[in-house]
Scaffold this active site. Sequence first.
Site, PDB file in Angstrom:
ATOM      1  CE  LYS A   1      -1.940   2.940   2.939  1.00  0.00           C
ATOM      2  NZ  LYS A   1      -2.081   4.100   2.056  1.00  0.00           N
TER       3      LYS A   1
ATOM      4  N   GLY B   1       6.501   5.887   8.342  1.00  0.00           N
ATOM      5  CA  GLY B   1       5.496   6.946   8.431  1.00  0.00           C
ATOM      6  C   GLY B   1       5.491   7.560   9.816  1.00  0.00           C
ATOM      7  CB  SER B   2       2.952   9.604  11.503  1.00  0.00           C
ATOM      8  OG  SER B   2       1.861   8.730  11.734  1.00  0.00           O
ATOM      9  CG  ASN B   3       6.754   8.420  16.305  1.00  0.00           C
ATOM     10  OD1 ASN B   3       7.465   8.661  15.341  1.00  0.00           O
ATOM     11  ND2 ASN B   3       7.202   7.941  17.441  1.00  0.00           N
TER      12      ASN B   3
ATOM     13  CB  VAL C   1       0.318   5.581  11.419  1.00  0.00           C
ATOM     14  CG1 VAL C   1       0.006   4.325  10.628  1.00  0.00           C
ATOM     15  CG2 VAL C   1      -0.681   6.682  11.081  1.00  0.00           C
ATOM     16  N   GLY C   2       2.482   4.308  13.423  1.00  0.00           N
ATOM     17  CA  GLY C   2       3.389   3.204  13.742  1.00  0.00           C
ATOM     18  C   GLY C   2       3.023   2.523  15.049  1.00  0.00           C
TER      19      GLY C   2
ATOM     20  CD  GLU D   1      12.610   5.649   9.203  1.00  0.00           C
ATOM     21  OE1 GLU D   1      12.667   6.525  10.097  1.00  0.00           O
ATOM     22  OE2 GLU D   1      12.426   5.901   8.009  1.00  0.00           O
TER      23      GLU D   1
ATOM     24  CB  CYS E   1      12.633  10.303   8.264  1.00  0.00           C
ATOM     25  SG  CYS E   1      11.347   9.585   7.310  1.00  0.00           S
TER      26      CYS E   1
ATOM     27  CD  GLU F   1       8.974  13.715  12.003  1.00  0.00           C
ATOM     28  OE1 GLU F   1       7.976  13.004  12.182  1.00  0.00           O
ATOM     29  OE2 GLU F   1       9.987  13.327  11.378  1.00  0.00           O
TER      30      GLU F   1
HETATM   31  C1  UN1 Z   1      13.837   9.740   4.710  1.00  0.00           C
HETATM   32  O1  UN1 Z   1      14.287  10.748   5.220  1.00  0.00           O
HETATM   33  O2  UN1 Z   1      12.663   9.419   4.865  1.00  0.00           O
HETATM   34  O3  UN1 Z   1      19.364  10.056   3.683  1.00  0.00           O
HETATM   35  C2  UN1 Z   1      14.700   8.883   3.852  1.00  0.00           C
HETATM   36  C3  UN1 Z   1      18.531  10.552   2.936  1.00  0.00           C
HETATM   37  C4  UN1 Z   1      17.880   9.700   1.880  1.00  0.00           C
HETATM   38  C5  UN1 Z   1      16.797   8.870   2.477  1.00  0.00           C
HETATM   39  C6  UN1 Z   1      15.945   9.606   3.466  1.00  0.00           C
HETATM   40  N1  UN1 Z   1      18.851   8.876   1.251  1.00  0.00           N
HETATM   41  O4  UN1 Z   1      18.207  11.704   3.040  1.00  0.00           O
END
Ligand code: UN1
Length: 495
Positions: free
Chosen positions: A175, A228-230, A232-233, A250, A284, A385
């Site tokens: 998804k 995704g978000s905390n 939802v995780g 993650e 992220c 965040e």
């Molecule tokens: C993410 O931030 O969700 O290191 C992934 C980076 C990319 C991957 C980031 N190679 O910024």
Amino acid sequence: MKVKQYVNFIDGEWIASESGKFKQNTNPVNGEVLGEVTQSTKADVNQAVAAAKRAQREWRNVPAPERADVLYKVAFLLKERKEELAQILTREMGKVIAEARGEVQEAIDMAYYMAGEGRRLFGDTVPSELRNKFAMSIRVPVGVAGLITPWNFPIAIAAWKSLPALVSGNAVVWKPASETPILAGEFVKIYEEAGLPKGLINLVHGSGSVVGNAMVDHPDIDLISFTGSNEVGKMINARAGGMLKRTSLEMGGKNAVTVLEDADLDLAVDGIVWSAFGTSGQRCTACSRIIVHESVKEELEKKLIEKIGELKLGDGLDESVHVGPVINRSSLEKIHGYVQVGKKEGAELLCGGEIVTKDGLNKGSFYAPTLFTDVQSDMRIAQEEIFGPVASIIPVKSLEEAIEVNNSVEFGLSSSIFTANVNRAFQAMRDLDTGIVYINAGTTGAEIHLPFGGTKGTGNGHRDSGVASLDVYTEWKSVYVDYSGKIQKAQIDNY
Ligand code: UN1
């Protein structure tokens, strides 16, 4: 003009959901309608899972080097279509074209790397403690992998997850984020064209609350890999936990760049601007805190304001643009809300702090690169965040204080330190409590052959990419072969 429709891919067929419902997909630069996307139901998920389960029974017995042949073809096709995919990526989620090309390259790299794993997938052979006995560990597939991926790296993260899943003998139900369905479809077409047997990758479009939950709850999905978000995780983990289902999560980051008094300030400024405002701060790994030694704070501020002033906002397809839009209106409002919180908390706004509507940008969701200073580490803008182009300067008096501030947040994804002193660099490497640490570089730039993920609230101990990701998609099997012709008892006969 008729709007183009985007549908699911289930058991090797492109097919709309039985719901008959579609949702519009728009370009965040100007609201242009890019297409409409089928909105799936639990029944669609059930079909996808059944197909995956069937296909996996055969796939698990295909030799891994042969499975890898498909991945090599995926790599070639991604490479061939790099520009086209990058253009779709930019139109769908807004990141500037140079970054979009980089992201497609990340998927290409991952495809080559994981194809190589087809001839490795190493386990161990170890001596047995008994005579005439052989001992080894091997990796076996888990079964059906459910992948739930975000819009901010719509192809790189999908590659991080689907490629190791497939090379190690699993089938996939995927998804993608609702915001990036077109690119997801293109990626699946590449798998199809590369000759991946039907049923091994199934694409199911739709909402997290319907499709995502149906995947997490499905007894025949053996693992969920989520970025995704905390919020939802945590929900996924709780739901899956009751079923003892493996989850690889993650989630958020609140990443900091530390600048010590001995740092090359121009280098630090380049690193900060790239990490904080690239992808409009929607990584992220984005830098959202700048921890600076008080003796160089003013100079750093001056240089940062100057550099930020040079950033050009606009349509990411325009090669001269540095910063594209944020993903949508509600994200824009959330970011602006945080800026008001920062002001109320007493932080000083150095630049930005506004929704940008000038020069025809009013049709899109643009936020001005924003810098706060004299931020206290416990303020909300320094703890939560924001996922937008907002960074906060936090002054400190020493390396020790910098490390304490760096580690004071609930997340632990990435951190960076600028210093010319090797002893301090090593101390930071040891004490920064994040899954990724950069020395004399910003907080972004992860390479695919190293583990990607974080400590504390960022994850649950698993990693994407690198060999480490194979631990998500395989089970360990320990095999003992006794060729002594008698029943030997370990721990007993030999002592
Ligand atoms: C993410 O931030 O969700 O290191 C992934 C980076 C990319 C991957 C980031 N190679 O910024």
